[in-house]
Write a protein that holds these residues in place. Structure first.
Motif, PDB file in Angstrom:
ATOM      1  N   SER A 126       0.822  -1.205   0.000  1.00  0.00           N
ATOM      2  CA  SER A 126       0.000   0.000   0.000  1.00  0.00           C
ATOM      3  C   SER A 126       0.861   1.262   0.000  1.00  0.00           C
ATOM      4  N   GLU A 127       1.976   1.238   0.731  1.00  0.00           N
ATOM      5  CA  GLU A 127       2.852   2.411   0.756  1.00  0.00           C
ATOM      6  C   GLU A 127       3.565   2.601  -0.576  1.00  0.00           C
ATOM      7  N   VAL A 128       3.951   1.501  -1.223  1.00  0.00           N
ATOM      8  CA  VAL A 128       4.562   1.617  -2.550  1.00  0.00           C
ATOM      9  C   VAL A 128       3.555   2.185  -3.540  1.00  0.00           C
ATOM     10  N   ALA A 129       2.304   1.693  -3.482  1.00  0.00           N
ATOM     11  CA  ALA A 129       1.268   2.210  -4.373  1.00  0.00           C
ATOM     12  C   ALA A 129       1.033   3.702  -4.128  1.00  0.00           C
ATOM     13  N   ALA A 130       1.042   4.110  -2.848  1.00  0.00           N
ATOM     14  CA  ALA A 130       0.863   5.529  -2.537  1.00  0.00           C
ATOM     15  C   ALA A 130       2.024   6.365  -3.067  1.00  0.00           C
ATOM     16  N   ALA A 131       3.240   5.826  -2.948  1.00  0.00           N
ATOM     17  CA  ALA A 131       4.405   6.557  -3.464  1.00  0.00           C
ATOM     18  C   ALA A 131       4.343   6.682  -4.978  1.00  0.00           C
ATOM     19  N   GLN A 132       3.927   5.607  -5.660  1.00  0.00           N
ATOM     20  CA  GLN A 132       3.789   5.671  -7.115  1.00  0.00           C
ATOM     21  C   GLN A 132       2.716   6.669  -7.521  1.00  0.00           C
ATOM     22  N   HIS A 133       1.603   6.676  -6.797  1.00  0.00           N
ATOM     23  CA  HIS A 133       0.525   7.617  -7.113  1.00  0.00           C
ATOM     24  C   HIS A 133       0.983   9.056  -6.901  1.00  0.00           C
ATOM     25  N   ALA A 134       1.694   9.300  -5.797  1.00  0.00           N
ATOM     26  CA  ALA A 134       2.176  10.662  -5.539  1.00  0.00           C
ATOM     27  C   ALA A 134       3.137  11.115  -6.622  1.00  0.00           C
ATOM     28  N   GLU A 135       4.000  10.208  -7.087  1.00  0.00           N
ATOM     29  CA  GLU A 135       4.952  10.591  -8.137  1.00  0.00           C
ATOM     30  C   GLU A 135       4.229  10.854  -9.449  1.00  0.00           C
ATOM     31  N   ARG A 136       3.208  10.071  -9.747  1.00  0.00           N
ATOM     32  CA  ARG A 136       2.423  10.312 -10.961  1.00  0.00           C
ATOM     33  C   ARG A 136       1.745  11.680 -10.905  1.00  0.00           C
ATOM     34  N   MET A 137       1.209  12.016  -9.733  1.00  0.00           N
ATOM     35  CA  MET A 137       0.537  13.303  -9.611  1.00  0.00           C
ATOM     36  C   MET A 137       1.524  14.468  -9.741  1.00  0.00           C
ATOM     37  N   ALA A 138       2.694  14.299  -9.142  1.00  0.00           N
ATOM     38  CA  ALA A 138       3.707  15.361  -9.272  1.00  0.00           C
ATOM     39  C   ALA A 138       4.134  15.521 -10.717  1.00  0.00           C
ATOM     40  N   LEU A 139       4.338  14.407 -11.400  1.00  0.00           N
ATOM     41  CA  LEU A 139       4.731  14.466 -12.803  1.00  0.00           C
ATOM     42  C   LEU A 139       3.618  15.056 -13.662  1.00  0.00           C
ATOM     43  N   ALA A 140       2.361  14.680 -13.362  1.00  0.00           N
ATOM     44  CA  ALA A 140       1.230  15.228 -14.109  1.00  0.00           C
ATOM     45  C   ALA A 140       1.138  16.733 -13.947  1.00  0.00           C
TER      46      ALA A 140
END
Length: 389
Positions: free
Chosen positions: A183-197
């Motif tokens: 769950s923490e890895v998924a949250a980190a991936q989501h946060a990075e996607r949002m920052a990149l977006a």
């Protein structure tokens, strides 16, 4: 659920208490009379118990075989073991078998748990029939033949239950930890996607604004179409290239990512200077780099230097290299530090590498990170300067 990839250092950190306890028990048994015949079997069982996390099922079968071989050796020498704890096994052997059962239950599949545990239990039971009786040898004059069968069954059941219960406890804890990690890895991936977006959205907005300004100029100035249309076409192609890299459309909150300007080399120098570390910087960049790519390069350099500061000890030098070769940006950050013996103060989520990998892969690049053979850590990323339209 069985894991066979536990490194030797991780194995030593996990198993050293068990190794010390087994060595202590074997050492105390070594002072008894006529114990040299049982010593090889005890050492092999102890070693298998310590190494069991690498290959639990194989260790269980090997331990059962070693226990039977030790029993045959004692029978051939007609030497009983020291005071048996359960069946014909000594205290150190019983402890090694219990540890092996717990490890198999913790890491093995259900089928392997059943087979491995049954093999060990059968080997323990067989020791009573194969080995010479300690009680007949030393207590014959007292007319004592040892604990009753009922007492042996109760003691064996209690020890087996403790072993299985310990394994189930650690198995449940490992499962909870794995779930939390996912769950923490998924949250980190989501946060990075949002920052990149967010960053790519800002870049695309810049291009679209330029297109609108040029179009308005063409409308206001007669005959300016021939000069303005190529500019509009180029801006549109650049905007489309950035749009292809956009994975989501949601905007997150502001992050602490470094701000990019038109001079990527100067931006990298500022990030390096702000890190406060002994950095040797090497830059070979063209005068113009796409803004979206420049922000990602800065983020990679900043996150790599942050990881070095948090996790590396005894760092005397950090090498940062950013260059463009054949339309590919190469980012390499290496240090000569050593891994910390304990977690950093305040803890660490450990997801900086996850975010960097996610960012690089979303941009169509390649990413790798890991320890160097000569010592220290290396982060390497390759990012394409532009994608084909």
């Amino acid at each position: 659920m069985e894991s066979t990839h536990l490194g030797w250092r991780a194995l030593a950190r996990r198993q050293w208490p068990l190794a010390c306890a087994l060595l202590f028990l074997i050492g105390t048994e070594a002072f008894a009379v006529d114990t040299w015949w049982q010593l090889p079997g005890s050492l092999v069982l102890g070693g298998l118990a310590v190494l069991a996390p690498r290959r639990p099922f194989d260790a269980a079968l090997a331990a059962a075989t070693a226990l039977l071989a030790s029993s045959v050796l004692l029978r051939a020498a007609n030497v009983p073991p020291t005071v048996p704890l359960v069946s014909g096994t000594t205290l150190s052997e019983a402890a090694a078998v219990m540890a092996t059962v717990a490890i198999v239950v913790r890491q093995g599949t259900v089928r392997r748990v059943l087979v491995g545990t049954a093999a060990l239990v059968a080997a323990v039971v067989a020791t009573a029939a194969i080995r010479p009786s300690y009680w007949d040898r030393y207590y014959r004059d007292l007319d004592y033949t040892g604990p009753s069968t009922t007492g042996q069954l109760i003691a064996g059941t209690v020890l087996l239950t403790l072993s299985i219960g310990t394994g189930l406890y650690f198995r449940a804890r490992d499962r909870e930890r794995a779930t939390l990690m996912r769950s923490e890895v998924a949250a980190a991936q989501h946060a990075e996607r949002m920052a990149l977006a967010r960053e790519l959205h800002d870049v695309v907005a810049h291009y679209v604004t330029g297109i609108v300004v040029h179009a308005q100029a063409a409308q206001a100035v007669p005959g300016a179409e021939r000069d303005v249309l190529p500019l509009i076409a180029r801006s549109g192609n650049e905007a489309l290239t950035a749009m292809r890299r956009l994975v989501g459309t949601l905007r997150g909150s502001e992050t602490d990512a470094p701000a990019a300007t038109s001079d990527l080399a100067d931006d990298v120098r500022q990030v390096v200077a702000q890190s406060g570390q002994p950095v040797r910087l090497s830059l070979d960049l063209p005068s113009v780099v796409p803004p979206a790519l420049g922000r990602s390069v800065l983020r990679l350099v900043q996150e790599s230097l942050t990881n070095t500061r948090k996790h590396a000890g005894g760092v005397t030098g950090v090498d940062v290299s950013v260059s463009v070769v054949s339309d590919v940006v190469h980012v390499v950050v290496t240090d000569d530090g050593r891994a910390p013996k304990s977690a950093p103060v305040g803890g660490s989520g450990g997801f900086g590498l996850v975010g960097m990998r996610e960012r690089v892969e979303l941009l169509g690049g390649r990413f790798s990170a890991g320890p160097r053979e000569s010592g220290g850590w290396e982060v390497r990323a390759e990012l394409p300067v532009a994608e084909e339209p």
